[in-house]
Design a protein around this motif. Structure first.
Motif, PDB file in Angstrom:
ATOM      1  N   HIS A 275       7.595   9.799  71.001  1.00 32.72           N
ATOM      2  CA  HIS A 275       6.705  10.526  71.920  1.00 32.72           C
ATOM      3  C   HIS A 275       6.612  11.988  71.463  1.00 32.72           C
ATOM      4  O   HIS A 275       7.256  12.862  72.038  1.00 32.72           O
ATOM      5  CB  HIS A 275       7.229  10.483  73.363  1.00 32.72           C
ATOM      6  N   TYR A 276       5.840  12.250  70.451  1.00 34.05           N
ATOM      7  CA  TYR A 276       5.703  13.622  69.965  1.00 34.05           C
ATOM      8  C   TYR A 276       4.871  14.445  70.966  1.00 34.05           C
ATOM      9  O   TYR A 276       3.888  13.931  71.515  1.00 34.05           O
ATOM     10  CB  TYR A 276       5.017  13.620  68.588  1.00 34.05           C
ATOM     11  N   PRO A 277       5.238  15.715  71.245  1.00 28.79           N
ATOM     12  CA  PRO A 277       6.319  16.479  70.627  1.00 28.79           C
ATOM     13  C   PRO A 277       7.649  16.399  71.367  1.00 28.79           C
ATOM     14  O   PRO A 277       8.594  17.115  71.003  1.00 28.79           O
ATOM     15  CB  PRO A 277       5.774  17.906  70.687  1.00 28.79           C
ATOM     16  N   SER A 278       7.747  15.576  72.422  1.00 29.35           N
ATOM     17  CA  SER A 278       9.012  15.540  73.162  1.00 29.35           C
ATOM     18  C   SER A 278      10.110  14.847  72.356  1.00 29.35           C
ATOM     19  O   SER A 278      11.175  15.423  72.110  1.00 29.35           O
ATOM     20  CB  SER A 278       8.821  14.884  74.535  1.00 29.35           C
ATOM     21  N   HIS A 279       9.870  13.619  71.899  1.00 25.94           N
ATOM     22  CA  HIS A 279      10.848  12.912  71.083  1.00 25.94           C
ATOM     23  C   HIS A 279      10.506  13.122  69.606  1.00 25.94           C
ATOM     24  O   HIS A 279      10.150  12.184  68.902  1.00 25.94           O
ATOM     25  CB  HIS A 279      10.833  11.425  71.404  1.00 25.94           C
ATOM     26  N   PHE A 280      10.671  14.332  69.148  1.00 23.70           N
ATOM     27  CA  PHE A 280      10.313  14.626  67.761  1.00 23.70           C
ATOM     28  C   PHE A 280      11.446  14.323  66.794  1.00 23.70           C
ATOM     29  O   PHE A 280      11.266  14.355  65.575  1.00 23.70           O
ATOM     30  CB  PHE A 280       9.897  16.094  67.610  1.00 23.70           C
ATOM     31  N   GLN A 281      12.635  14.009  67.340  1.00 21.55           N
ATOM     32  CA  GLN A 281      13.790  13.725  66.487  1.00 21.55           C
ATOM     33  C   GLN A 281      14.593  12.575  67.103  1.00 21.55           C
ATOM     34  O   GLN A 281      14.528  12.320  68.313  1.00 21.55           O
ATOM     35  CB  GLN A 281      14.688  14.949  66.347  1.00 21.55           C
ATOM     36  N   HIS A 282      15.342  11.884  66.245  1.00 26.45           N
ATOM     37  CA  HIS A 282      16.168  10.765  66.704  1.00 26.45           C
ATOM     38  C   HIS A 282      17.548  10.868  66.073  1.00 26.45           C
ATOM     39  O   HIS A 282      17.684  11.124  64.875  1.00 26.45           O
ATOM     40  CB  HIS A 282      15.542   9.429  66.324  1.00 26.45           C
ATOM     41  N   PHE A 283      18.564  10.652  66.906  1.00 26.30           N
ATOM     42  CA  PHE A 283      19.959  10.674  66.466  1.00 26.30           C
ATOM     43  C   PHE A 283      20.552   9.273  66.571  1.00 26.30           C
ATOM     44  O   PHE A 283      20.241   8.523  67.491  1.00 26.30           O
ATOM     45  CB  PHE A 283      20.793  11.598  67.356  1.00 26.30           C
ATOM     46  N   SER A 284      21.459   8.961  65.659  1.00 26.59           N
ATOM     47  CA  SER A 284      22.282   7.774  65.832  1.00 26.59           C
ATOM     48  C   SER A 284      23.465   8.142  66.715  1.00 26.59           C
ATOM     49  O   SER A 284      23.799   9.326  66.880  1.00 26.59           O
ATOM     50  CB  SER A 284      22.792   7.272  64.476  1.00 26.59           C
TER      51      SER A 284
ATOM     52  N   GLU B  60      14.838  20.743  53.936  1.00 24.91           N
ATOM     53  CA  GLU B  60      16.223  20.452  54.260  1.00 24.91           C
ATOM     54  C   GLU B  60      16.324  19.712  55.585  1.00 24.91           C
ATOM     55  O   GLU B  60      15.550  19.969  56.501  1.00 24.91           O
ATOM     56  CB  GLU B  60      17.053  21.742  54.337  1.00 24.91           C
ATOM     57  N   CYS B  61      17.278  18.810  55.662  1.00 27.09           N
ATOM     58  CA  CYS B  61      17.561  18.102  56.901  1.00 27.09           C
ATOM     59  C   CYS B  61      18.017  19.092  57.971  1.00 27.09           C
ATOM     60  O   CYS B  61      18.864  19.957  57.698  1.00 27.09           O
ATOM     61  CB  CYS B  61      18.643  17.052  56.647  1.00 27.09           C
ATOM     62  N   ARG B  62      17.491  18.966  59.174  1.00 30.81           N
ATOM     63  CA  ARG B  62      17.845  19.869  60.263  1.00 30.81           C
ATOM     64  C   ARG B  62      19.247  19.587  60.795  1.00 30.81           C
ATOM     65  O   ARG B  62      19.805  20.402  61.522  1.00 30.81           O
ATOM     66  CB  ARG B  62      16.827  19.760  61.402  1.00 30.81           C
ATOM     67  N   PHE B  63      19.841  18.470  60.402  1.00 29.00           N
ATOM     68  CA  PHE B  63      21.195  18.149  60.864  1.00 29.00           C
ATOM     69  C   PHE B  63      22.258  18.539  59.841  1.00 29.00           C
ATOM     70  O   PHE B  63      23.231  19.204  60.178  1.00 29.00           O
ATOM     71  CB  PHE B  63      21.312  16.647  61.173  1.00 29.00           C
ATOM     72  N   CYS B  64      22.076  18.110  58.574  1.00 29.80           N
ATOM     73  CA  CYS B  64      23.144  18.319  57.578  1.00 29.80           C
ATOM     74  C   CYS B  64      22.737  19.202  56.408  1.00 29.80           C
ATOM     75  O   CYS B  64      23.543  19.433  55.497  1.00 29.80           O
ATOM     76  CB  CYS B  64      23.622  16.968  57.053  1.00 29.80           C
ATOM     77  N   ASN B  65      21.483  19.662  56.400  1.00 27.02           N
ATOM     78  CA  ASN B  65      20.946  20.489  55.310  1.00 27.02           C
ATOM     79  C   ASN B  65      20.781  19.726  54.004  1.00 27.02           C
ATOM     80  O   ASN B  65      20.574  20.331  52.945  1.00 27.02           O
ATOM     81  CB  ASN B  65      21.816  21.737  55.067  1.00 27.02           C
TER      82      ASN B  65
ATOM     83  N   GLY C  76       5.348   6.937  59.709  1.00 28.71           N
ATOM     84  CA  GLY C  76       4.392   7.948  60.128  1.00 28.71           C
ATOM     85  C   GLY C  76       4.813   9.341  59.701  1.00 28.71           C
ATOM     86  O   GLY C  76       5.110   9.595  58.536  1.00 28.71           O
ATOM     87  N   LYS C  77       4.906  10.256  60.671  1.00 28.61           N
ATOM     88  CA  LYS C  77       5.310  11.630  60.381  1.00 28.61           C
ATOM     89  C   LYS C  77       6.808  11.838  60.530  1.00 28.61           C
ATOM     90  O   LYS C  77       7.300  12.962  60.409  1.00 28.61           O
ATOM     91  CB  LYS C  77       4.542  12.600  61.277  1.00 28.61           C
ATOM     92  N   TYR C  78       7.546  10.753  60.789  1.00 35.76           N
ATOM     93  CA  TYR C  78       9.005  10.833  60.909  1.00 35.76           C
ATOM     94  C   TYR C  78       9.661  10.623  59.547  1.00 35.76           C
ATOM     95  O   TYR C  78       9.375   9.637  58.862  1.00 35.76           O
ATOM     96  CB  TYR C  78       9.537   9.786  61.891  1.00 35.76           C
ATOM     97  N   TYR C  79      10.538  11.560  59.186  1.00 36.61           N
ATOM     98  CA  TYR C  79      11.298  11.468  57.943  1.00 36.61           C
ATOM     99  C   TYR C  79      12.770  11.220  58.271  1.00 36.61           C
ATOM    100  O   TYR C  79      13.271  11.700  59.288  1.00 36.61           O
ATOM    101  CB  TYR C  79      11.191  12.766  57.138  1.00 36.61           C
TER     102      TYR C  79
ATOM    103  N   LEU D 299      21.210  10.254  57.848  1.00 32.35           N
ATOM    104  CA  LEU D 299      20.357   9.328  58.603  1.00 32.35           C
ATOM    105  C   LEU D 299      19.736   9.955  59.854  1.00 32.35           C
ATOM    106  O   LEU D 299      19.208   9.236  60.710  1.00 32.35           O
ATOM    107  CB  LEU D 299      21.112   8.047  58.974  1.00 32.35           C
ATOM    108  N   TYR D 300      19.775  11.268  59.951  1.00 32.77           N
ATOM    109  CA  TYR D 300      19.029  11.968  61.013  1.00 32.77           C
ATOM    110  C   TYR D 300      17.530  11.799  60.760  1.00 32.77           C
ATOM    111  O   TYR D 300      17.070  11.832  59.620  1.00 32.77           O
ATOM    112  CB  TYR D 300      19.405  13.446  60.993  1.00 32.77           C
ATOM    113  N   ILE D 301      16.763  11.609  61.844  1.00 34.80           N
ATOM    114  CA  ILE D 301      15.324  11.391  61.755  1.00 34.80           C
ATOM    115  C   ILE D 301      14.586  12.488  62.495  1.00 34.80           C
ATOM    116  O   ILE D 301      14.941  12.836  63.625  1.00 34.80           O
ATOM    117  CB  ILE D 301      14.956  10.011  62.342  1.00 34.80           C
ATOM    118  N   CYS D 302      13.535  13.024  61.862  1.00 32.07           N
ATOM    119  CA  CYS D 302      12.774  14.108  62.482  1.00 32.07           C
ATOM    120  C   CYS D 302      11.344  14.096  61.962  1.00 32.07           C
ATOM    121  O   CYS D 302      11.087  13.697  60.823  1.00 32.07           O
ATOM    122  CB  CYS D 302      13.427  15.456  62.163  1.00 32.07           C
TER     123      CYS D 302
END
Length: 269
Positions: free
Chosen positions: A197-206, A5-10, A19-22, A28-31
């Motif tokens: 920058h994993y693990p610090s920037h492990f997610q990206h928001f619009s 499940e998406c960590r933002f909207c489920n 890479g390892k970013y989905y 459109l949340y990225i993690c």
């Protein structure tokens, strides 16, 4: 291991972005998959202040210039002198707070901050800024700052709920130096985007997702800006690197560019 499940909207429509970013195709949340564990995050930030944030004098000087740029923008948008109390979460050793005091006119006795890194907390305490977030008075802060932090936080909704509760009725919430996954470079460069920058920037928001997070808490956008035009990180080679990728299909170079970082100011509705 997959993220069901998406960590933002489920949502469950998740696809590899790079890479390892989905990316969630619903919001459109990225993690990264998996996201780092709490233990991994704690270990990463155990010496973050000394070994990462303050490791480069060149970066420290660049940040100091950015602080002034950001403070001047806040002053223009609020159309009033800055006043305390202020609270900076993820404050590192209080360097943005220093700028608020020295350039923004905030008194040191109403400048507060907190951080996850033990070294940063120690420096904050030495400067007289340290105030654990749980000890801060609700509804008292004229300005709450989140500078380059949201992309680092596992439980981002809980953190924003805690921080927005500190904002006074006529106060503001300032978020800046935060990667914007809706930017041109993020979507064209993907794996070459400078903000991975994993693990610090492990997610990206619009920016739209950040607006949504604040709206959930009763805050609306007061203003926003792209500070790249006058940024210390801007280089004469940025445009040539960008054109080389688009016109000649060359590998993207990591560089700053328009829209890559969000700067947004929120107020209570």
């Amino acid at each position: 291991m997959t993220m069901k499940e998406c960590r933002f909207c489920n949502g469950t429509d998740l696809k590899v972005w790079t890479g390892k970013y989905y990316r969630c195709n619903d919001c459109l949340y990225i993690c990264t998959v998996p996201a780092p564990s709490t233990e991994e995050i704690d270990a990463h930030y155990a010496n973050y202040h000394e070994q990462n944030h303050q490791a480069s004098e060149t970066k420290n000087k660049a940040r100091a210039i950015s602080y002034i740029q950001e403070i001047d923008w806040i002053k223009r948008q609020t159309n009033r002198p800055l006043k305390g109390p202020v609270f900076d979460y993820g404050a590192s050793g209080g360097y943005f707070l220093d700028a608020l005091v020295e350039h923004g006119g905030i008194n040191t006795d109403v400048a507060f901050g907190d951080d996850l890194s033990p070294g940063a907390r120690e420096t904050l305490a030495q400067k007289g800024y340290r105030l654990p977030i749980e000890s801060a008075e609700k509804g008292e802060m004229q300005l709450v700052v989140l500078r380059g932090v949201l992309e680092h936080v596992l439980d981002f909704r809980t953190l924003l709920k805690e921080l927005t509760s500190l904002v006074a009725d006529d106060g503001y919430f300032f978020i800046t130096a935060t990667p914007d996954s809706s930017s041109t470079l993020a979507n064209v460069y993907r794996e070459k985007w400078v903000q991975h920058h994993y693990p610090s920037h492990f997610q990206h928001f619009s920016s739209a997702l950040v607006d949504q997070l604040f709206a959930e808490l009763g805050f609306t956008l007061a203003d926003h800006v792209d500070l790249y035009k006058e940024s210390v990180y801007r280089s004469d080679s940025d445009d040539s690197n960008w054109l080389a990728v688009i016109q000649h299909d060359k590998p993207g170079q990591k560089h700053a560019y328009w829209g890559s970082m969000m700067t947004r100011l929120y107020k209570r509705f």
